[in-house]
Design a protein around this motif. Structure first.
Motif, PDB file in Angstrom:
ATOM      1  N   ILE A 162      36.871  25.956  11.675  1.00  0.00           N
ATOM      2  CA  ILE A 162      37.578  26.835  10.742  1.00  0.00           C
ATOM      3  C   ILE A 162      37.316  28.271  11.172  1.00  0.00           C
ATOM      4  N   THR A 163      38.374  29.087  11.244  1.00  0.00           N
ATOM      5  CA  THR A 163      38.244  30.485  11.633  1.00  0.00           C
ATOM      6  C   THR A 163      37.762  31.321  10.454  1.00  0.00           C
ATOM      7  N   LYS A 206      39.379  33.432   8.974  1.00  0.00           N
ATOM      8  CA  LYS A 206      40.503  33.557   8.041  1.00  0.00           C
ATOM      9  C   LYS A 206      40.767  32.248   7.298  1.00  0.00           C
ATOM     10  N   GLY A 207      39.941  31.227   7.506  1.00  0.00           N
ATOM     11  CA  GLY A 207      40.107  29.946   6.825  1.00  0.00           C
ATOM     12  C   GLY A 207      41.142  29.054   7.480  1.00  0.00           C
ATOM     13  N   GLN A 208      41.547  29.379   8.699  1.00  0.00           N
ATOM     14  CA  GLN A 208      42.544  28.578   9.402  1.00  0.00           C
ATOM     15  C   GLN A 208      41.863  27.586  10.328  1.00  0.00           C
ATOM     16  N   THR A 209      42.565  26.516  10.623  1.00  0.00           N
ATOM     17  CA  THR A 209      42.071  25.523  11.560  1.00  0.00           C
ATOM     18  C   THR A 209      43.248  24.930  12.316  1.00  0.00           C
ATOM     19  N   THR A 210      42.961  24.307  13.427  1.00  0.00           N
ATOM     20  CA  THR A 210      43.975  23.591  14.185  1.00  0.00           C
ATOM     21  C   THR A 210      43.775  22.109  13.944  1.00  0.00           C
ATOM     22  N   TRP A 212      46.102  19.196  -0.156  1.00  0.00           N
ATOM     23  CA  TRP A 212      44.677  18.897  -0.051  1.00  0.00           C
ATOM     24  C   TRP A 212      44.165  18.450  -1.402  1.00  0.00           C
TER      25      TRP A 212
END
Length: 76
Positions: A7-8, A10-14, A33
């Motif tokens: 998780i980045t 910024k709360g993003q993930t791939t 989710w």
């Protein structure tokens, strides 16, 4: 074999490619989710509401919307 993603800040993930392919996730898909009491999470693809269709259906529901119908079905 588990798939791991970070998780980045910024709360993003791939979502790993093998997971996207397995679940048939595509760019632009909406994901829901759900966090369970045991701390696990469930994620699933959802379809956006088709508002035009919903409005068309809504227009057909007035057939049973009169006062007599309300009285007849009140106890159900």
């Amino acid at each position: 074999m588990p798939a791991i993603a970070k998780i980045t800040s910024k709360g993003q993930t791939t979502i790993p490619a093998e997971v996207r392919e397995s679940l048939n996730f595509n760019p632009g898909d909406l994901l829901e989710w759900e966090v369970n009491a045991d701390g696990s999470a469930r994620v699933r693809r959802i379809q956006p509401l088709d508002l035009e269709y919903m409005r068309a259906v809504e227009g057909t529901l007035t057939e049973w919307g009169c006062a007599e119908d309300e009285e007849a079905y009140r106890g159900l």
